[in-house]
Design a protein around this motif. Structure first.
Motif, PDB file in Angstrom:
ATOM      1  N   VAL A  98       0.749  -1.029   0.309  1.00 41.69           N
ATOM      2  CA  VAL A  98       0.337  -0.412   0.012  1.00 41.69           C
ATOM      3  C   VAL A  98       0.961   1.326   0.155  1.00 41.69           C
ATOM      4  O   VAL A  98       0.363   2.239  -0.618  1.00 41.69           O
ATOM      5  CB  VAL A  98      -0.122  -0.084   1.250  1.00 41.69           C
ATOM      6  CG1 VAL A  98      -1.705   1.374   0.836  1.00 41.69           C
ATOM      7  CG2 VAL A  98      -1.545  -0.674   1.276  1.00 41.69           C
ATOM      8  N   ALA A  99       1.516   1.332   1.121  1.00 40.41           N
ATOM      9  CA  ALA A  99       2.836   2.501   0.995  1.00 40.41           C
ATOM     10  C   ALA A  99       3.500   2.806  -0.717  1.00 40.41           C
ATOM     11  O   ALA A  99       3.363   3.868  -0.750  1.00 40.41           O
ATOM     12  CB  ALA A  99       4.165   2.300   2.123  1.00 40.41           C
ATOM     13  N   GLY A 100       3.918   1.952  -0.655  1.00 37.28           N
ATOM     14  CA  GLY A 100       4.658   1.805  -2.387  1.00 37.28           C
ATOM     15  C   GLY A 100       4.018   2.117  -2.782  1.00 37.28           C
ATOM     16  O   GLY A 100       4.289   3.112  -4.035  1.00 37.28           O
ATOM     17  N   ALA A 101       2.413   1.491  -3.460  1.00 36.60           N
ATOM     18  CA  ALA A 101       1.690   2.057  -4.424  1.00 36.60           C
ATOM     19  C   ALA A 101       1.599   3.666  -4.166  1.00 36.60           C
ATOM     20  O   ALA A 101       0.908   4.466  -5.243  1.00 36.60           O
ATOM     21  CB  ALA A 101       0.111   0.929  -4.465  1.00 36.60           C
ATOM     22  N   ALA A 102       0.902   3.730  -2.909  1.00 41.02           N
ATOM     23  CA  ALA A 102       0.850   5.392  -2.791  1.00 41.02           C
ATOM     24  C   ALA A 102       1.073   6.414  -2.458  1.00 41.02           C
ATOM     25  O   ALA A 102       1.093   7.425  -3.574  1.00 41.02           O
ATOM     26  CB  ALA A 102      -0.321   5.657  -1.431  1.00 41.02           C
ATOM     27  N   LEU A 103       2.924   6.197  -2.517  1.00 44.90           N
ATOM     28  CA  LEU A 103       3.784   6.682  -2.297  1.00 44.90           C
ATOM     29  C   LEU A 103       4.495   7.550  -3.836  1.00 44.90           C
ATOM     30  O   LEU A 103       4.611   8.562  -4.223  1.00 44.90           O
ATOM     31  CB  LEU A 103       5.405   6.428  -1.347  1.00 44.90           C
ATOM     32  CG  LEU A 103       4.716   7.158  -0.571  1.00 44.90           C
ATOM     33  CD1 LEU A 103       5.900   6.364   0.586  1.00 44.90           C
ATOM     34  CD2 LEU A 103       4.718   8.266   0.124  1.00 44.90           C
ATOM     35  N   CYS A 138      -8.304  -2.536   2.100  1.00 38.81           N
ATOM     36  CA  CYS A 138      -7.704  -2.503   2.929  1.00 38.81           C
ATOM     37  C   CYS A 138      -8.752  -2.752   4.057  1.00 38.81           C
ATOM     38  O   CYS A 138      -8.342  -3.407   5.209  1.00 38.81           O
ATOM     39  CB  CYS A 138      -6.532  -2.006   3.743  1.00 38.81           C
ATOM     40  SG  CYS A 138      -4.801  -2.020   2.687  1.00 38.81           S
ATOM     41  N   VAL A 139      -9.902  -2.674   4.126  1.00 40.38           N
ATOM     42  CA  VAL A 139     -10.754  -2.173   4.905  1.00 40.38           C
ATOM     43  C   VAL A 139     -11.089  -3.872   5.891  1.00 40.38           C
ATOM     44  O   VAL A 139     -11.160  -4.095   6.374  1.00 40.38           O
ATOM     45  CB  VAL A 139     -11.955  -1.785   4.953  1.00 40.38           C
ATOM     46  CG1 VAL A 139     -13.226  -2.056   5.816  1.00 40.38           C
ATOM     47  CG2 VAL A 139     -11.790  -0.047   4.239  1.00 40.38           C
ATOM     48  N   PRO A 140     -11.411  -5.089   4.266  1.00 38.95           N
ATOM     49  CA  PRO A 140     -11.679  -6.307   5.047  1.00 38.95           C
ATOM     50  C   PRO A 140     -10.884  -6.962   5.136  1.00 38.95           C
ATOM     51  O   PRO A 140     -10.778  -7.913   6.685  1.00 38.95           O
ATOM     52  CB  PRO A 140     -12.385  -6.661   3.558  1.00 38.95           C
ATOM     53  CG  PRO A 140     -12.398  -5.582   2.547  1.00 38.95           C
ATOM     54  CD  PRO A 140     -11.255  -5.125   2.844  1.00 38.95           C
ATOM     55  N   VAL A 141      -9.218  -6.190   5.559  1.00 42.21           N
ATOM     56  CA  VAL A 141      -8.184  -6.788   6.389  1.00 42.21           C
ATOM     57  C   VAL A 141      -8.413  -6.847   7.725  1.00 42.21           C
ATOM     58  O   VAL A 141      -7.444  -7.297   8.785  1.00 42.21           O
ATOM     59  CB  VAL A 141      -6.851  -7.057   5.278  1.00 42.21           C
ATOM     60  CG1 VAL A 141      -5.550  -7.617   6.012  1.00 42.21           C
ATOM     61  CG2 VAL A 141      -7.068  -6.764   4.192  1.00 42.21           C
ATOM     62  N   VAL A 184      -3.108   2.794   8.937  1.00 39.58           N
ATOM     63  CA  VAL A 184      -2.328   4.547   9.083  1.00 39.58           C
ATOM     64  C   VAL A 184      -2.284   4.494   7.598  1.00 39.58           C
ATOM     65  O   VAL A 184      -2.368   5.796   6.897  1.00 39.58           O
ATOM     66  CB  VAL A 184      -1.592   4.625  10.448  1.00 39.58           C
ATOM     67  CG1 VAL A 184      -0.431   6.133   9.657  1.00 39.58           C
ATOM     68  CG2 VAL A 184      -1.083   5.044  11.462  1.00 39.58           C
ATOM     69  N   VAL A 185      -1.644   3.838   6.521  1.00 43.25           N
ATOM     70  CA  VAL A 185      -0.844   4.286   5.475  1.00 43.25           C
ATOM     71  C   VAL A 185      -2.234   3.411   4.950  1.00 43.25           C
ATOM     72  O   VAL A 185      -1.730   4.493   3.462  1.00 43.25           O
ATOM     73  CB  VAL A 185       0.109   2.944   5.229  1.00 43.25           C
ATOM     74  CG1 VAL A 185       1.468   2.762   6.244  1.00 43.25           C
ATOM     75  CG2 VAL A 185      -0.655   1.452   4.808  1.00 43.25           C
ATOM     76  N   ARG A 186      -3.215   3.254   4.706  1.00 42.32           N
ATOM     77  CA  ARG A 186      -4.209   2.660   3.535  1.00 42.32           C
ATOM     78  C   ARG A 186      -4.943   4.314   4.225  1.00 42.32           C
ATOM     79  O   ARG A 186      -5.404   5.012   2.672  1.00 42.32           O
ATOM     80  CB  ARG A 186      -5.085   1.511   3.716  1.00 42.32           C
ATOM     81  CG  ARG A 186      -5.790   2.402   5.306  1.00 42.32           C
ATOM     82  CD  ARG A 186      -6.568   0.835   5.767  1.00 42.32           C
ATOM     83  NE  ARG A 186      -7.798   0.609   6.780  1.00 42.32           N
ATOM     84  CZ  ARG A 186      -9.083   1.665   7.135  1.00 42.32           C
ATOM     85  NH1 ARG A 186     -10.034   1.760   5.891  1.00 42.32           N
ATOM     86  NH2 ARG A 186      -9.434   1.772   8.376  1.00 42.32           N
ATOM     87  N   VAL A 217      -3.254   7.277   5.678  1.00 43.33           N
ATOM     88  CA  VAL A 217      -3.140   9.079   5.163  1.00 43.33           C
ATOM     89  C   VAL A 217      -2.766   9.171   3.669  1.00 43.33           C
ATOM     90  O   VAL A 217      -3.264  10.456   3.160  1.00 43.33           O
ATOM     91  CB  VAL A 217      -1.632   9.305   6.151  1.00 43.33           C
ATOM     92  CG1 VAL A 217      -0.720  10.267   5.468  1.00 43.33           C
ATOM     93  CG2 VAL A 217      -1.742   8.954   7.545  1.00 43.33           C
ATOM     94  N   PRO A 218      -2.216   8.658   2.863  1.00 46.33           N
ATOM     95  CA  PRO A 218      -2.414   9.208   1.742  1.00 46.33           C
ATOM     96  C   PRO A 218      -3.668   9.515   0.572  1.00 46.33           C
ATOM     97  O   PRO A 218      -3.336  11.234  -0.010  1.00 46.33           O
ATOM     98  CB  PRO A 218      -1.675   8.003   0.524  1.00 46.33           C
ATOM     99  CG  PRO A 218      -1.018   6.595   1.794  1.00 46.33           C
ATOM    100  CD  PRO A 218      -2.145   7.122   2.586  1.00 46.33           C
ATOM    101  N   ALA A 219      -4.547   9.022   1.156  1.00 47.85           N
ATOM    102  CA  ALA A 219      -5.618  10.002   0.580  1.00 47.85           C
ATOM    103  C   ALA A 219      -6.040  11.053   0.934  1.00 47.85           C
ATOM    104  O   ALA A 219      -6.712  12.236   0.188  1.00 47.85           O
ATOM    105  CB  ALA A 219      -7.394   8.448   0.348  1.00 47.85           C
ATOM    106  N   VAL A 220      -5.896  11.148   2.372  1.00 50.84           N
ATOM    107  CA  VAL A 220      -6.456  11.822   3.164  1.00 50.84           C
ATOM    108  C   VAL A 220      -5.943  13.172   2.408  1.00 50.84           C
ATOM    109  O   VAL A 220      -6.081  14.197   2.252  1.00 50.84           O
ATOM    110  CB  VAL A 220      -6.896  11.636   4.191  1.00 50.84           C
ATOM    111  CG1 VAL A 220      -7.241  13.621   5.328  1.00 50.84           C
ATOM    112  CG2 VAL A 220      -7.598  11.254   4.997  1.00 50.84           C
ATOM    113  N   LEU A 221      -4.659  13.238   3.079  1.00 53.50           N
ATOM    114  CA  LEU A 221      -3.670  14.312   2.129  1.00 53.50           C
ATOM    115  C   LEU A 221      -3.660  14.782   0.743  1.00 53.50           C
ATOM    116  O   LEU A 221      -3.962  16.103   0.141  1.00 53.50           O
ATOM    117  CB  LEU A 221      -1.932  14.033   2.061  1.00 53.50           C
ATOM    118  CG  LEU A 221      -1.621  13.922   4.110  1.00 53.50           C
ATOM    119  CD1 LEU A 221      -0.202  13.566   4.232  1.00 53.50           C
ATOM    120  CD2 LEU A 221      -1.698  14.687   4.729  1.00 53.50           C
ATOM    121  N   ALA A 222      -3.501  13.379   0.026  1.00 53.80           N
ATOM    122  CA  ALA A 222      -4.033  14.053  -1.588  1.00 53.80           C
ATOM    123  C   ALA A 222      -5.663  14.862  -1.974  1.00 53.80           C
ATOM    124  O   ALA A 222      -5.530  15.882  -2.250  1.00 53.80           O
ATOM    125  CB  ALA A 222      -3.703  13.116  -2.314  1.00 53.80           C
TER     126      ALA A 222
END
Length: 584
Positions: free
Chosen positions: A185-190, A212-215, A226-228, A230-235
């Motif tokens: 998730v972090a690699g794809a998002a960043l 990532c919600v079902p996980v 956090v990593v699922r 933060v990227p969407a919120v900040l962008a």
């Protein structure tokens, strides 16, 4: 992060120089240098940190170097994938098809290599890093195919990206590895922002948040929360800030609002589902709070009417979630955890504040805020809820600051300013302020931990008395101004002085009546009454005598004098009766 663990065969993963595994000896014995006794034989390197030399440095801890190298390898390799997909296209190297195919084949090879390495002894770290790189690379490949080359319709591209991300987190669940899910998730998002931008980027980041919600329902992986999110919120926040300044097309504004709604919806639904299973998952509650921020910021993109509508709907939804927790039957039915209800109440209150600001003007804003504070404080007293009382106190503070900005002491003391600033709006605001003071006192006495008759309660009554006097004065003078009479200012101040003394007399009578019933209540009432009496007399001689004239001044002195006589007579009789009852 958990999940790196030991590799197959029980051999710790990520061994670097200086670490020698404990090889069992015949009969289960362990060499003495591994058991803490005996000398280390020649040729066997000493163990890092042994011999009581203090805490082992992080770079000497077992498996640490291998993990750092693995994470660095993931990042560098994914940057290479982005260069292949984007920079090569900009430089004209190869064609679109070779670039995309090469990226896909490379990602597949990494995933296959990771699966092969993972099952070997000591291969857990390597397997996780290779698989994470391959899955994130495949996700970036889908982003490029959709956003750069346009080979896939955006809906189809998002669906494929959802499948890739779901496959990655599914593999992480199978391997019981939080690091794998986080790295994917972090690699794809960043790195997605280097492939595309704008609304398409937001969509792909929201897909990662959703996947990532079902996980989280099965695994307690706080870092993934956090990593699922933060990227969407900040962008989205960055896009909203740009839209608020640039004045973009309405269609873009509506899509940004839709993105903020989607993030908030995923946050509230995911938070509810997760925390219902694990009530102590504070990270889930915090990420839910974070997911509401873009929608709280969204009103800045709209004109006043639309912004108020957006904020009001957002507040209604969040406060409904919070209110369900306060009703026992609904709480049992929907099983809303306290942490989610608390976050919803805070975020909903911010949205409600935005709606109040949007629907009012400067002079009418205190009316709306005092009404909201009144509701919160009344509910807090009924539920004995400290958190609800704190929200009510916050609204009271904001309302008081806005109210005080208009109804200043100078405006109350100067006839010209009073006629300019005061009127029916400030009169209604002052009446509501007085009501808030009364309800706040009642609420404070019902909250857990408040000791009756203590120093804290006495100070509370003193502060409330001073605030009440100011509110009464503001209401009386504002009403006098609102009548349109030329003498409205003078009549209002005369009425305020009389009301001060009437309130003081009532407090004294109430305290005297409770002398034999409750000494603590009598003490508070008598103290407040005497304080207000002193304030009324000070106002009468220091302000009214110089400002008022004619019959208005005569009426103020006569009424205050009569009330003083009544209070003094009742005071003397009450203590005489008490002395007769207790001659000792």
């Amino acid at each position: 992060m958990s999940g790196w663990g030991a590799g197959a065969g029980g051999v710790p993963s990520g061994m670097s120089g200086g670490f020698v595994p404990s090889v069992p000896r015949p009969g289960g014995a362990v060499p003495p240098w591994r058991g803490g006794g005996g000398a280390v034989p020649p040729g066997v390197p000493p163990r890092w940190g042994a011999g009581g030399a203090g805490k082992t440095p992080w770079w000497q801890q077992e498996g640490m170097i291998s993990r750092v190298l693995a994470v660095a390898g993931v990042g560098v390799t994914l940057i290479g994938v982005v260069m292949l997909l984007v920079l090569a296209a900009q430089a004209g190297f190869f064609g679109p098809v070779p670039r995309v195919v090469a990226g896909g084949v490379f990602s597949a090879a990494l995933i296959g290599g990771g699966a092969r390495v993972f099952g070997r002894a000591g291969g857990r770290v390597g397997g996780i890093s290779l698989a994470a790189t391959g899955i994130a690379g495949a996700y970036l490949d889908v982003v490029a195919v959709t956003a750069i080359y346009g080979w896939l319709h955006p809906v189809v591209g998002l669906a494929v990206a959802l499948g890739v991300a779901a496959g990655g987190v599914g593999l992480a669940m199978r391997w019981q590895s939080q690091p794998l899910a986080v790295l994917v998730v972090a690699g794809a998002a960043l790195l997605s922002p280097f492939v595309t931008s704008g609304l398409v980027l937001l969509a792909f980041l929201i897909v990662l948040q959703l996947t990532c919600v079902p996980v989280q329902l099965i695994r307690d992986w706080p870092f993934l929360h956090v990593v699922r999110t933060v990227p969407a919120v900040l962008a989205t926040l960055l896009a909203i800030a740009i839209a608020a300044v640039d004045d973009p097309a309405q269609s873009r504004v509506h899509w940004l609002l839709a993105a903020a709604v989607a993030i908030a919806a995923i946050g509230v639904i995911g938070g509810l589902l997760v925390v219902r299973r694990r009530s102590g998952d504070i990270v889930a509650a915090l990420t839910f709070a974070l997911s509401t921020v873009p929608l709280l910021a969204a009103p800045v993109m709209f004109e006043r009417h639309s912004a108020t509508y957006v904020a009001a709907v957002h507040a209604a939804v969040l406060l409904t979630v919070a209110a369900m927790w306060m009703v026992p039957k609904l709480r049992e039915l929907v099983r809303i955890p306290g942490s989610i209800a608390f976050v919803a109440a805070i975020a909903g209150s911010f949205a409600l504040l935005e709606a109040c600001v949007g629907v009012t003007r400067v002079q009418t804003l205190p009316i709306a805020l005092f009404l909201v504070a009144l509701c919160y404080l009344g509910l807090a007293g009924q539920q004995r809820s400290r958190s609800t009382a704190a929200i009510g106190a916050a609204f009271t503070l904001v309302a008081t600051m806005v109210f005080f900005g208009t109804v200043t002491p100078e405006a109350l003391a100067t006839q010209r300013l009073a006629h300019e600033r005061l009127g029916i709006a400030t009169a209604l605001g002052a009446v509501l302020a007085f009501a808030v003071i009364v309800v706040a006192l009642w609420c404070a006495r019902r909250l857990p931990g408040m000791t009756t008759g203590g120093t804290d309660e006495s100070m509370l009554f003193v502060v409330a008395s001073i605030a009440g006097l100011y509110a009464v004065t503001a209401a009386a003078v504002s009403i006098g101004i609102a009548t349109g009479s030329a003498d409205g200012f003078i009549i209002g101040h005369s009425a305020a002085t009389i009301l001060w003394m009437a309130a003081a007399t009532a407090a004294l009578f109430f305290g005297l009546r409770n002398l034999s019933r409750s000494a603590a209540v009598a003490k508070l009432a008598l103290g407040s009454g005497l304080l207000v009496t002193a304030a009324a007399l000070a106002k009468l001689f220091l302000f009214d005598l110089a400002t008022l004239d004619g019959l208005v001044r005569v009426a103020a002195f006569l009424v205050v004098g009569v009330l003083l006589l009544l209070a003094g007579t009742r005071y003397a009789r009450a203590f005489a009766e008490a002395g007769a009852t207790n001659p000792d």
